[in-house]
Design a protein around this motif. Structure first.
Motif, PDB file in Angstrom:
ATOM      1  N   ILE A 279      39.239  55.776  13.840  1.00 25.83           N
ATOM      2  CA  ILE A 279      37.786  55.905  13.703  1.00 25.83           C
ATOM      3  C   ILE A 279      37.524  56.900  12.592  1.00 25.83           C
ATOM      4  N   THR A 280      36.548  56.607  11.743  1.00 25.28           N
ATOM      5  CA  THR A 280      36.250  57.509  10.637  1.00 25.28           C
ATOM      6  C   THR A 280      34.755  57.742  10.515  1.00 25.28           C
ATOM      7  N   PHE A 281      34.401  58.769   9.768  1.00 21.64           N
ATOM      8  CA  PHE A 281      33.018  59.037   9.385  1.00 21.64           C
ATOM      9  C   PHE A 281      32.832  58.519   7.959  1.00 21.64           C
ATOM     10  N   GLY A 282      31.641  58.030   7.643  1.00 21.69           N
ATOM     11  CA  GLY A 282      31.422  57.551   6.282  1.00 21.69           C
ATOM     12  C   GLY A 282      29.994  57.103   6.075  1.00 21.69           C
ATOM     13  N   HIS A 283      29.740  56.589   4.871  1.00 24.86           N
ATOM     14  CA  HIS A 283      28.411  56.082   4.537  1.00 24.86           C
ATOM     15  C   HIS A 283      28.354  54.563   4.649  1.00 24.86           C
ATOM     16  N   ASN A 284      29.480  53.914   4.407  1.00 28.40           N
ATOM     17  CA  ASN A 284      29.563  52.462   4.543  1.00 28.40           C
ATOM     18  C   ASN A 284      31.007  52.084   4.834  1.00 28.40           C
ATOM     19  N   GLN A 285      31.194  50.919   5.451  1.00 30.71           N
ATOM     20  CA  GLN A 285      32.543  50.419   5.651  1.00 30.71           C
ATOM     21  C   GLN A 285      33.116  49.932   4.328  1.00 30.71           C
ATOM     22  N   SER A 286      34.420  50.096   4.171  1.00 24.73           N
ATOM     23  CA  SER A 286      35.080  49.628   2.958  1.00 24.73           C
ATOM     24  C   SER A 286      35.060  48.105   2.906  1.00 24.73           C
ATOM     25  N   LEU A 287      34.919  47.568   1.712  1.00 26.20           N
ATOM     26  CA  LEU A 287      34.925  46.115   1.536  1.00 26.20           C
ATOM     27  C   LEU A 287      36.345  45.565   1.437  1.00 26.20           C
ATOM     28  N   ALA A 288      37.327  46.447   1.273  1.00 25.19           N
ATOM     29  CA  ALA A 288      38.722  46.024   1.136  1.00 25.19           C
ATOM     30  C   ALA A 288      39.498  46.398   2.391  1.00 25.19           C
ATOM     31  N   GLY A 289      40.433  45.531   2.800  1.00 22.34           N
ATOM     32  CA  GLY A 289      41.274  45.826   3.951  1.00 22.34           C
ATOM     33  C   GLY A 289      40.543  45.582   5.257  1.00 22.34           C
ATOM     34  N   PRO A 290      41.150  45.985   6.374  1.00 18.92           N
ATOM     35  CA  PRO A 290      40.530  45.781   7.686  1.00 18.92           C
ATOM     36  C   PRO A 290      39.252  46.590   7.831  1.00 18.92           C
ATOM     37  N   ARG A 291      38.319  46.051   8.595  1.00 25.45           N
ATOM     38  CA  ARG A 291      37.064  46.778   8.828  1.00 25.45           C
ATOM     39  C   ARG A 291      37.340  47.935   9.791  1.00 25.45           C
ATOM     40  N   ILE A 292      37.148  49.136   9.293  1.00 28.25           N
ATOM     41  CA  ILE A 292      37.440  50.333  10.079  1.00 28.25           C
ATOM     42  C   ILE A 292      36.197  50.744  10.868  1.00 28.25           C
ATOM     43  N   ASP A 293      36.383  51.018  12.145  1.00 29.27           N
ATOM     44  CA  ASP A 293      35.273  51.496  12.973  1.00 29.27           C
ATOM     45  C   ASP A 293      34.730  52.785  12.366  1.00 29.27           C
ATOM     46  N   THR A 294      33.452  52.773  12.028  1.00 27.20           N
ATOM     47  CA  THR A 294      32.868  53.858  11.231  1.00 27.20           C
ATOM     48  C   THR A 294      31.643  54.448  11.906  1.00 27.20           C
ATOM     49  N   LEU A 295      31.579  55.764  11.909  1.00 23.70           N
ATOM     50  CA  LEU A 295      30.373  56.475  12.291  1.00 23.70           C
ATOM     51  C   LEU A 295      29.593  56.729  11.006  1.00 23.70           C
ATOM     52  N   ARG A 296      28.551  55.937  10.799  1.00 23.48           N
ATOM     53  CA  ARG A 296      27.839  55.967   9.526  1.00 23.48           C
ATOM     54  C   ARG A 296      26.782  57.062   9.511  1.00 23.48           C
ATOM     55  N   VAL A 297      26.755  57.801   8.421  1.00 20.62           N
ATOM     56  CA  VAL A 297      25.767  58.866   8.250  1.00 20.62           C
ATOM     57  C   VAL A 297      24.364  58.251   8.269  1.00 20.62           C
ATOM     58  N   VAL A 331      29.126  51.772  13.647  1.00 19.69           N
ATOM     59  CA  VAL A 331      29.373  50.484  13.007  1.00 19.69           C
ATOM     60  C   VAL A 331      30.732  49.964  13.482  1.00 19.69           C
ATOM     61  N   PRO A 332      30.748  48.952  14.358  1.00 18.27           N
ATOM     62  CA  PRO A 332      32.017  48.455  14.904  1.00 18.27           C
ATOM     63  C   PRO A 332      32.900  47.849  13.820  1.00 18.27           C
ATOM     64  N   GLY A 333      34.203  47.925  14.049  1.00 13.21           N
ATOM     65  CA  GLY A 333      35.171  47.328  13.130  1.00 13.21           C
ATOM     66  C   GLY A 333      36.300  46.683  13.898  1.00 13.21           C
ATOM     67  N   GLU A 334      37.481  46.697  13.290  1.00 18.21           N
ATOM     68  CA  GLU A 334      38.655  46.072  13.898  1.00 18.21           C
ATOM     69  C   GLU A 334      39.796  47.070  14.075  1.00 18.21           C
ATOM     70  N   SER A 335      39.486  48.365  13.991  1.00 15.80           N
ATOM     71  CA  SER A 335      40.556  49.361  13.951  1.00 15.80           C
ATOM     72  C   SER A 335      40.727  50.142  15.247  1.00 15.80           C
ATOM     73  N   VAL A 336      40.051  49.731  16.309  1.00 22.64           N
ATOM     74  CA  VAL A 336      40.152  50.439  17.586  1.00 22.64           C
ATOM     75  C   VAL A 336      40.556  49.471  18.686  1.00 22.64           C
ATOM     76  N   GLY A 337      41.547  49.895  19.482  1.00 19.78           N
ATOM     77  CA  GLY A 337      41.997  49.084  20.605  1.00 19.78           C
ATOM     78  C   GLY A 337      42.611  49.961  21.669  1.00 19.78           C
ATOM     79  N   PRO A 338      43.049  49.350  22.785  1.00 16.05           N
ATOM     80  CA  PRO A 338      43.683  50.136  23.846  1.00 16.05           C
ATOM     81  C   PRO A 338      44.967  50.783  23.365  1.00 16.05           C
ATOM     82  N   VAL A 339      45.425  51.793  24.105  1.00 16.35           N
ATOM     83  CA  VAL A 339      46.676  52.452  23.755  1.00 16.35           C
ATOM     84  C   VAL A 339      47.810  51.438  23.822  1.00 16.35           C
TER      85      VAL A 339
END
Length: 362
Positions: A279-297, A331-339
């Protein structure tokens, strides 16, 4: 020849005072129907308000200023924030003036009152995020200026993103999914040239740490103990993920850290959201690579709330406004799952740090 308020009043059979109220800031003194009639007549006649005359009669300029430092690191403002400011002011038909000032001018002892007069504004939005000159705060308080801070934590009259609350929510989300080895990573902290960090670096880390301790787990915040180049970030993340007690989930300060994390996982054959969560903080999700779960400002909400608070201060200049923390946007993505199943049986509350590690626990 310019159309006057008196001509509008004569056409509508109203008093000049009623037309003045309908076209100014005393709209509550006339009915909604009367105000609409006046506005329609003014539009059809091509009436243009005389700002100077209105300022003399009302004591206000019908405008606010956005004060920015010439040092770019102290006054970063995003387009969506400006949009939020514009929307709040546009609802009241108030204009925005942007002013850039050198710190030396700002702390001269006379500059702030001159800015208010010469820029013809009724109040100031202060877009100074950190390294704020103490003298500047002193002058604002001494002169009782109608001012509101944007993206800066102050005792009063400020609007800022709730970094602490967002970090707590992100950590709890991972805990609910079964993660116990969760680390917080801020590898760009030592690259910041300013001697004073923005409060978000502290609050994101502290929010994470508090949520971990509430779960009776020992937090591990990872920052570089020495400066290194951006291109080496991937190597350092790979070293972390190869350690005996590698985390199953990581929360990163920003997009640079999350990009390094994603690249390290790719080179190691690890899949985000399956082998390790991010999970990351940011202004927008990256357009490249997997969609990372983001806490958008919450940029636009930040601007709108700051401008609205300033308008309240202008209406009641003698009273301070309480600080307002704006929630982040999930902003949901594809980078978070169960342990991962292979890690659940070896879950630990601690991490190992060898003496040769480029990281340090804080």
């Amino acid at each position: 020849m310019a159309v006057t308020q008196k001509e509008i009043a004569t056409r509508l059979g109203l008093s000049p005072q009623a037309v003045n109220c309908a076209l100014g800031h005393r709209t509550r003194q006339v009915s909604v129907k009367t105000r609409q009639r006046v506005l329609e007549a003014a539009h059809s006649l091509g009436y243009r308000p005389n700002s100077a005359a209105m300022a003399v009669s009302t004591g206000r300029f019908n405008a606010v200023g956005l004060l920015m430092s010439r040092h770019h690191c102290q006054s970063i403002v995003f387009g969506h924030t400006l949009r939020g400011i514009h929307d709040a002011l546009d609802e009241r038909d108030i204009h925005l003036a942007i002013t850039f000032v050198d710190d030396e001018q700002l702390t001269s002892g006379q500059e702030l009152p001159k800015i208010l007069g010469h820029a013809m504004v009724d109040g100031l939005l202060l877009n100074y995020t950190h390294d704020i000159p103490p003298r500047m705060v002193e002058l604002i308080n001494r002169h009782h200026l109608s001012a509101v801070w944007i993206n800066s934590m102050q005792p009063a009259n400020c609007v800022y993103p709730d970094d602490d609350g967002a970090a707590v929510a992100a950590t709890r989300r991972l805990l609910e999914l079964g993660h116990r080895r969760i680390c917080y990573m801020d590898m760009t902290a030592s690259l910041e040239e300013s001697p004073e960090w923005h409060y978000s670096r502290r609050d994101r880390r502290d929010g994470y740490a508090r949520a971990m301790r509430d779960a009776q787990l020992e937090p591990m915040a990872i920052i570089p103990s020495r400066r290194f180049l951006h291109e080496r970030m991937v190597d350092h993340v790979r070293q972390l993920l190869q350690s005996p007690s590698a985390p199953t989930a990581v929360i990163t300060y920003g997009t640079d850290d999350s990009a390094a994390m994603a690249m390290a996982c790719m080179t190691m054959g690890l899949k985000l959201g399956v082998d390790v969560s991010l999970i990351t903080f940011g202004h927008n999700q990256s357009l490249a690579g997997p969609r990372i779960d983001t806490l958008r400002v919450p940029e636009q909400q930040l601007g709108y709330a700051a401008a609205s608070m300033l308008l309240r201060r202008i209406e009641a200049p003698s009273g301070d406004q309480p600080p307002e923390a704006i929630p982040f946007i999930d902003v949901p993505g594809e980078s978070v799952g169960p342990v991962p199943a292979r890690s659940a049986s070896t879950a630990s509350s601690s991490f190992s740090n060898s003496s040769s590690s480029p990281f340090s626990e804080v």
